[in-house]
Design an enzyme around this catalytic site. Structure first.
Site, PDB file in Angstrom:
ATOM      1  N   ARG A  41       0.958  -1.078   0.153  1.00  0.00           N
ATOM      2  CA  ARG A  41       0.101   0.210  -0.119  1.00  0.00           C
ATOM      3  C   ARG A  41       0.860   1.886   0.068  1.00  0.00           C
ATOM      4  O   ARG A  41       0.960   2.394   0.446  1.00  0.00           O
ATOM      5  CB  ARG A  41      -0.794   0.601   1.358  1.00  0.00           C
ATOM      6  CG  ARG A  41      -1.930   0.636   0.748  1.00  0.00           C
ATOM      7  CD  ARG A  41      -3.433   1.114   1.567  1.00  0.00           C
ATOM      8  NE  ARG A  41      -4.590   1.172   1.678  1.00  0.00           N
ATOM      9  CZ  ARG A  41      -5.883   1.066   1.721  1.00  0.00           C
ATOM     10  NH1 ARG A  41      -5.730   0.119   2.420  1.00  0.00           N
ATOM     11  NH2 ARG A  41      -6.706   1.796   1.461  1.00  0.00           N
ATOM     12  N   CYS A  42       2.508   1.122  -0.819  1.00  0.00           N
ATOM     13  CA  CYS A  42       2.785   2.331  -0.509  1.00  0.00           C
ATOM     14  C   CYS A  42       3.404   2.460  -2.388  1.00  0.00           C
ATOM     15  O   CYS A  42       3.414   1.647  -2.959  1.00  0.00           O
ATOM     16  CB  CYS A  42       3.650   2.905   0.186  1.00  0.00           C
ATOM     17  SG  CYS A  42       5.608   1.736  -0.102  1.00  0.00           S
ATOM     18  N   GLU A  62      -2.887   5.153  -1.279  1.00  0.00           N
ATOM     19  CA  GLU A  62      -1.870   4.429  -0.043  1.00  0.00           C
ATOM     20  C   GLU A  62      -2.220   5.958   0.960  1.00  0.00           C
ATOM     21  O   GLU A  62      -0.511   5.438   1.790  1.00  0.00           O
ATOM     22  CB  GLU A  62      -0.653   3.945  -0.544  1.00  0.00           C
ATOM     23  CG  GLU A  62       0.005   5.331  -1.613  1.00  0.00           C
ATOM     24  CD  GLU A  62       1.005   4.790  -2.522  1.00  0.00           C
ATOM     25  OE1 GLU A  62       0.347   3.439  -3.632  1.00  0.00           O
ATOM     26  OE2 GLU A  62       1.185   5.175  -2.679  1.00  0.00           O
TER      27      GLU A  62
END
Lengths: 796, 291
Positions: free
Chosen positions: A370-371, A741
């Site tokens: 999530r980045c 994110e």
């Protein structure tokens, strides 16, 4: 006069349209990889190494072959005869498919069995005899860098120690000069612990090789089906047009489903050898101990500060633990992802970053959980450093940020480490957040509570992160440029089919993409079907991760709609019997400029494209577009958390959390809010409990949901969301920025800063995540920092 | 998550279940709530050859109080039944406090108190509660029934006193002679996590005097620990800041925690002390709140 279309009513831009995909998901009618059953299908199970580092001296699979129902036992030796024992990684390294020489982490794939059913396959795995000769184990990058450390990658000819790379960016000398002129130098050392994306659906594949057509079809849990097709073509040496990758519904990805895993390769080879479909579905432990982890970086840096609070320079060193193989999924030219996006939102004149990566006896595959490629570590360090520096200066947390945030009139802003930030209203977001949380009031409450022995704290995190790779000049994966694509077919009755090269896995693409079509063409969103994930039908794209789909594929959708609209304009001119120059567009309708009542709808144009086109015009109303973004998009976020810490137990409770997100134009505000809530939940998870650690023998602690803790609705606090500040992205066709994110990236520091604020005055400067109660209690009681990878404590 | 091959029998009566267990020998296991057994089988930590499912046996899903005041919990009484029990709310504060803290709602819907006792996990919450309350377990075997005190029921980690052809059919909590008070506190990193440390306190009072004290500790030793010195320090004395602090100190001493990823031994001992003090300090009628 015709009534103009109401964009919200047709589900266009800004409509909080309910997610159309949820209709099947909440009814249990999703179609996941494991839901697919093919005639004659066999089942594969993987045997994994129980130890972290050992030489394999013997593998005897004869007892497994004897079990009725077993069709094939694959070992590294057999893979090697087909040149498949090793495979290339996404970071120009190699990774073992099945171990041949030695095992390098606990959980590494050693053999697999293909059988009539998974029970038999599992029994047969247990019947395989393997002798391991133990080797010394390396579980962190400090150990890996010791001169006498065992060489983990002795398979690589020119590998002297365990260092994978040394990489730097920025102006080292200029930064040194800034530090010489500083009134105050503030330093912080941190560890961002290893975590795992841990989607509820684990990885899996069904490989189906058809000898009669020579076609290989693979159903696979992948966020990037086209990259997988290219990889399979290269690794398995099959012609690309004979490979079809289908990514059905995905039960969460979070970056975990970007890489190529040994299980995929083995199921493909097994299907080719057996000429039957072979299904592999990973179990939870297999997923947690062997597939792409995230973080696990030691961060150390300093700020050069002027007494009045101005930052003069920034220096940072990172030491990353990449596990046994350097298989990070990231743009290939960067070694530590986009770590150098750190401090982007602050006006820092000069900076330098030095990064080192090492091999250890841990699972490989740093993924962007999530980045956007290590920006989580970058922003966490930034905001923890800001907190410490404000304290060192004796300055208010909000005021210190006010002084240093990039001002609205400074855009576009070039950072000292090479990024170009497009737009933002950073100050407005911070002030909104402070107002929403009642900042001054809380500071007073905190002082009052302290008199009664209660520990209250407040933490701020402000950050802007780069989302939406590429542009293709700088961002590629193994040479494939990071653009994306869309293709639309408008049917005769004005309904449409849209396909993109992205692959949603919960983000709501089927809903959002139709809204972009509605915005651009005036076709109601309900009249648009969205399809993704089948390489035989979807246009080529780089897939969905790193919050790149709206910035890149979303832009491609707008662009393809504009191409279609241009053709529809010609059809409208033909139908209205005027020249094209006399035609005007309003949502869903062309009209004659001089006679606005005379018009045709987009649906009428679509019908004409198949039934009444002008002479010489190609029939049909469809097109495609490939979009290469000019830059990344830079959303901004301000997260503020208040907590109370129980000094007797170290347990901390979140009192309030305020999130201000400026992600540009919001296509579907409800989905954006859902994304932010999910991200905040993961931020809370990181800060409070979610991590993987290892004991000194390399045993993974966190190999199941008993030990790998994901917060439930019981623990997760409520969040107050604000979206009032909107700064459209200047270079995106519809002004959108990535958002998926942001909260997971910027959130963790807000929680940790809040707890550290509650501990102000104890002399404790840092507790590394996760802030489990025992670590907080230790810091309070012993009045010292609690740093480093959370140890697996033992008394002996 | 594929278990080894096993045989499954659904018994219709206790006698049939006992016969199946006798025939199955050491390789047979009773399936009640299945909340520990089934995950262990899926992980292949346990590979019984025979599962004897007792869920279809009528008449085991009760919990009630006898006229003498003792509380009886049947083998198929689920945690959720106890969580929502008016009987426990009004009569048994330690059990009422523990029931909602068992694992998570899904486990509570299926799992059973008696099954938890039989599983003999040192981190099982009910074992501490029943031990603190001086309870016992009724075993049904080929030769009839016998009652085993909770203190003698657990032989070690995951080891109980049942013969292989015996089924635990009921847990009994004896009637209090004084006014019952107490509670259960546990520190868990997340709902459903095993306890970092847990404390069960069950006292009976007559006026200001403690007439009986039971204190048992979860997750801080090789099995559930009865803090006998702490109990003795309270019995026959009033609850004051001093006696409460003394009980906390002695209970922490009785703990035998090991450092692990849930926390250091020092921390776990500290939590035991803190929780004993908190539970006793919150008992109504306590003259002074514990320091």
């Amino acid at each position: 006069m015709t009534q103009a279309l109401d964009e919200i009513k047709i589900g266009g831009m800004g409509a909080s349209r309910k997610r159309v995909e949820d209709n099947r998901f909440i009814r249990g009618k999703g179609n996941y990889t494991d839901d697919i059953h093919l005639p004659g299908m066999l089942h594969m199970e993987i045997l994994r190494s129980p130890v972290a580092h050992a030489r394999i001296t013997r593998i005897d699979a004869s007892k497994a072959w004897e079990i009725p129902g077993v069709h094939l036992v694959l070992t590294g030796e057999m893979m090697a005869t087909r040149n498949l024992a090793w495979m290339p990684t996404l970071s120009y390294d190699t990774q073992a498919v099945l171990a041949t020489d030695k095992v390098r982490f606990q959980g590494q794939e050693v053999a697999c069995v293909i059988a009539d059913d998974p029970y038999i396959a599992k029994d047969a795995c247990e019947a395989i005899e393997i002798d391991y000769e133990p080797l010394p184990v390396v579980v962190n990058p400090m150990q890996a860098g010791e001169p006498d450390a065992p060489i983990i990658r002795d398979d690589k000819e020119n590998q002297a120690g365990n260092v994978i790379y040394d990489w730097e960016v920025g102006d080292a000398e200029g930064t040194d000069r800034a530090f010489e002129q500083a009134d105050v130098v503030s330093r912080l050392q941190l560890h961002y612990p290893r975590s795992h994306p841990s989607p509820i659906e684990c990885c899996g594949s069904i490989a189906d090789f058809n000898r009669s057509t020579s076609k290989l079809t693979v159903y696979m849990t992948t966020q990037a089906p086209h990259i997988i097709r290219a990889a399979v073509a290269l690794v398995a040496e099959l012609p690309e047009h004979m490979i079809r990758i289908i990514s059905p519904d995905i039960g969460g990805g979070f970056g975990n489903k970007v890489p190529v895993y040994p299980g995929y390769v083995c199921s493909i080879l097994a299907s080719i050898l057996l000429e039957r479909p072979v299904k592999w579905i990973e179990d939870k432990t297999g997923n947690l101990i062997s597939t792409g982890f995230a973080r696990d970086v030691y961060l150390d840096g300093e700020l050069a500060l002027r007494r009045d609070g101005k930052i003069l320079g920034m220096r940072m060193r990172t030491l990353a633990d990449h596990g046994a193989f350097f298989s990070d999924a990231q743009p290939s030219k960067f070694k530590i992802g986009l770590m150098h996006s750190t401090f982007g939102c602050y006006d820092v004149p000069v900076a330098h970053l030095a990064a080192r990566g090492l091999y250890t006896n841990k699972a490989p595959g740093g993924v962007a959980y999530r980045c956007s490629f290590r920006v989580t570590e970058a922003m966490f360090f930034q905001e923890r450093m800001m907190h410490a520096a404000a304290n060192d200066l004796g300055m208010d947390q909000a005021e210190f940020r006010r002084i240093n945030l990039v001002r609205d009139d400074q855009f576009p802003h070039r950072t000292p480490l090479g990024f170009l930030l497009d737009s933002g209203q950073y100050g407005a977001c911070l002030e909104l957040g402070l107002k929403a949380v009642g900042y001054e009031d809380f500071l007073r409450q905190k002082e009052e509570a302290r008199k009664n022995g209660r520990l209250l704290g407040i933490g701020i995190s402000t950050m802007s992160e780069p989302l939406g790779a590429g542009n293709s000049r700088e961002y590629d994966i193994l040479g494939i440029k990071m653009f994306d694509s869309a293709e639309i077919r408008v049917h005769m009755t004005g309904k449409a089919l849209l396909r993109t090269g992205a692959r949603g896995q919960g983000q709501g693409h089927e809903t959002t993409w139709a809204q972009i079509v509605a915005h651009e063409l005036g076709i109601p969103a309900d009249d648009v079907t969205v399809e993704e994930g089948d390489t035989d039908t979807a246009p080529f794209g780089m897939g969905t991760y790193a919050s790149r789909s709206t910035p890149v594929a979303g832009a491609a959708i707008a662009m393809v709609c504009r191409k279609v609209r241009a053709k529809a304009r010609k059809l409208a001119a033909h139908l209205l019997e005027v020249s094209e120059e006399d035609i005007e567009w309003e949502l869903g309708r062309f009209y004659v400029r001089s006679a606005p009542d005379r018009g045709v709808t987009i649906q009428e144009c679509a019908m004409a494209a198949y039934s009444n086109m002008p002479d010489g015009m190609e029939p049909g109303l469809e097109n495609n577009a490939y979009y290469d973004p000019p830059n990344l998009t830079w959303p901004f976020a301000c997260y503020i958390v208040t907590v109370e810490v129980d000094p007797e137990t170290g347990v901390w409770d979140v009192l309030n959390m305020v999130a201000v997100d400026d992600c540009g134009v919001r296509i579907n505000p409800m989905i954006v809010e859902g994304q932010i809530m999910g991200g905040l939940t993961e931020a809370f998870a990181m800060s409070s409990m979610q991590f993987i650690t290892f004991d000194s023998e390399g045993n993974c602690i966190g190999s199941n949901y008993m030990d790998y803790l994901i917060p439930t609705s019981w623990e997760t606090p409520g969040f107050e969301l604000h979206g009032e500040v909107v700064t459209p992205c200047p270079h995106h066709p519809i002004g959108a920025k990535g958002v998926g994110e942001c909260a997971a990236v910027g959130g963790p520091a807000a929680f940790v800063n809040a707890v550290m604020d509650a501990l102000a005055g104890t002399g404790v400067r840092n507790i590394d995540m996760p802030l489990l109660p025992d670590r907080v209690w230790e810091a309070i009681t012993e009045r010292h920092d609690v740093s480093g990878a959370p140890p697996v404590r033992s008394d002996g | 998550m594929y278990p080894s091959r096993f045989r499954y029998e659904a018994a219709r009566s206790l006698d049939q279940a006992v016969r199946l267990l006798r025939d199955g020998g050491d390789e047979a296991k009773v399936l009640a709530g299945g909340q520990s057994l089934i995950p262990m089988m899926k992980l292949r930590f346990a590979s019984p050859e025979l599962l004897v499912d007792i869920n279809n046996i009528p008449g085991l899903d009760y919990h009630h109080a006898d006229p003498d005041g003792s509380i009886h919990v049947g083998a198929l009484c689920r945690h959720a039944d106890l969580e929502h029990s008016g009987l426990l709310q009004s009569r048994q504060p330690t059990m009422a406090a523990a029931a909602p803290l068992i694992a998570d709602p899904l486990v509570r819907n299926r799992g059973t108190l008696v099954g938890s006792l039989c599983h003999a996990d040192p981190q099982g919450d009910w074992a501490s509660v029943v031990l603190a309350l001086g309870g016992s377990i009724v075993a049904h075997g080929p030769d009839g029934r016998r009652t085993i005190p909770a203190a003698d029921f657990v032989l070690g980690p995951f080891e109980n006193a049942l013969a292989h052809d015996e089924i635990a059919v009921e847990a009994i909590i004896p009637a209090p002679r004084g006014a019952p008070a107490g509670g259960y506190l546990k520190l868990e990193r997340r709902v459903g996590d095993f306890a970092t440390a847990g404390v069960a306190v069950a006292i009976e009072t007559d006026g200001a005097m403690v007439t009986r004290a039971g204190i048992a500790l979860t997750g801080v030793g090789g099995s559930t620990i009865k803090a006998t010195a702490a109990e003795a320090a309270l019995t026959g004395r009033p609850l004051t800041a001093e006696t409460i602090a003394e009980a906390g100190r002695l209970a922490a001493e009785a703990a035998q925690p090991k450092s692990d990823h849930r926390g250091s031994a020092t921390y776990k001992r500290h939590i035991v002390r803190t929780f004993v003090v908190r539970i006793l300090g919150r008992i109504e009628g306590t003259q002074e709140r514990a320091a």
